[in-house]
Design a protein around this motif. Structure first.
Motif, PDB file in Angstrom:
ATOM      1  N   SER A   1       0.856  -1.189   0.000  1.00 40.23           N
ATOM      2  CA  SER A   1       0.000   0.000   0.000  1.00 40.23           C
ATOM      3  C   SER A   1       0.893   1.240   0.000  1.00 40.23           C
ATOM      4  CB  SER A   1      -0.881   0.003   1.251  1.00 40.23           C
ATOM      5  OG  SER A   1      -0.080   0.248   2.401  1.00 40.23           O
ATOM      6  N   GLY A   2       0.292   2.382  -0.220  1.00 38.59           N
ATOM      7  CA  GLY A   2       1.049   3.635  -0.189  1.00 38.59           C
ATOM      8  C   GLY A   2       1.719   3.852   1.153  1.00 38.59           C
ATOM      9  N   ALA A   3       1.009   3.555   2.233  1.00 45.23           N
ATOM     10  CA  ALA A   3       1.573   3.721   3.571  1.00 45.23           C
ATOM     11  C   ALA A   3       2.750   2.774   3.796  1.00 45.23           C
ATOM     12  CB  ALA A   3       0.500   3.487   4.626  1.00 45.23           C
ATOM     13  N   GLU A   4       2.647   1.550   3.255  1.00 41.15           N
ATOM     14  CA  GLU A   4       3.740   0.591   3.404  1.00 41.15           C
ATOM     15  C   GLU A   4       4.973   1.012   2.616  1.00 41.15           C
ATOM     16  OE1 GLU A   4       1.332  -3.571   4.167  1.00 41.15           O
ATOM     17  OE2 GLU A   4       1.417  -2.765   2.120  1.00 41.15           O
ATOM     18  N   VAL A   5       4.772   1.546   1.422  1.00 44.62           N
ATOM     19  CA  VAL A   5       5.889   2.046   0.623  1.00 44.62           C
ATOM     20  C   VAL A   5       6.562   3.202   1.362  1.00 44.62           C
ATOM     21  CG1 VAL A   5       6.535   3.219  -1.528  1.00 44.62           C
ATOM     22  CG2 VAL A   5       4.959   1.290  -1.590  1.00 44.62           C
ATOM     23  N   LYS A   6       5.752   4.093   1.906  1.00 46.15           N
ATOM     24  CA  LYS A   6       6.296   5.232   2.653  1.00 46.15           C
ATOM     25  C   LYS A   6       7.117   4.744   3.850  1.00 46.15           C
ATOM     26  CE  LYS A   6       4.970   9.459   5.059  1.00 46.15           C
ATOM     27  NZ  LYS A   6       3.862  10.331   5.435  1.00 46.15           N
ATOM     28  N   ALA A   7       6.587   3.796   4.608  1.00 46.28           N
ATOM     29  CA  ALA A   7       7.299   3.264   5.773  1.00 46.28           C
ATOM     30  C   ALA A   7       8.598   2.594   5.335  1.00 46.28           C
ATOM     31  CB  ALA A   7       6.409   2.280   6.526  1.00 46.28           C
ATOM     32  N   PHE A   8       8.553   1.876   4.220  1.00 48.62           N
ATOM     33  CA  PHE A   8       9.742   1.201   3.695  1.00 48.62           C
ATOM     34  C   PHE A   8      10.811   2.223   3.329  1.00 48.62           C
ATOM     35  CE2 PHE A   8      11.947  -0.506  -0.121  1.00 48.62           C
ATOM     36  CZ  PHE A   8      12.626  -1.542   0.489  1.00 48.62           C
ATOM     37  N   LEU A   9      10.437   3.275   2.629  1.00 45.75           N
ATOM     38  CA  LEU A   9      11.399   4.301   2.226  1.00 45.75           C
ATOM     39  C   LEU A   9      11.956   5.053   3.431  1.00 45.75           C
ATOM     40  CD1 LEU A   9       9.666   5.649  -1.006  1.00 45.75           C
ATOM     41  CD2 LEU A   9      11.674   4.146  -0.843  1.00 45.75           C
ATOM     42  N   ILE A  10      11.114   5.296   4.421  1.00 44.61           N
ATOM     43  CA  ILE A  10      11.595   5.947   5.642  1.00 44.61           C
ATOM     44  C   ILE A  10      12.609   5.044   6.340  1.00 44.61           C
ATOM     45  CG2 ILE A  10      10.912   6.681   7.970  1.00 44.61           C
ATOM     46  CD1 ILE A  10       8.303   7.763   6.647  1.00 44.61           C
TER      47      ILE A  10
END
Length: 79
Positions: A48-57
């Motif tokens: 999900s978008g939130a998971e991609v964001k967490a991964f990049l962070i």
């Protein structure tokens, strides 16, 4: 008065064209960067978008990440 209205309408038309061009450029950039992300990380399309964001962070907090980003060209600089 008629000439003033015509000039105002021309101005609006030009502003709309400029906004549309900026939107088109941004959309292309986002699509290109998303394609790069999916090419490097095969699981990215399933996140999900939130998971991609967490991964990049999480990636940004890895040792050496700050040095890598400090060496990247600034926005607008030519590579």
């Amino acid at each position: 008065m008629k000439e003033i209205r015509q000039l105002e309408n021309r101005k609006k038309i030009l502003e709309n064209k400029q906004r549309n061009e900026e939107r088109r450029v941004r959309t292309r950039r986002l699509i290109e960067r998303g394609a790069i992300l999916e090419g490097i990380f095969p699981l990215a399309p399933n996140l999900s978008g939130a998971e991609v964001k967490a991964f990049l962070i999480a990636l940004s907090h890895l040792p050496g990440a700050a040095e890598l980003t400090a060496n990247l060209p600034k926005s607008g600089d030519t590579p």
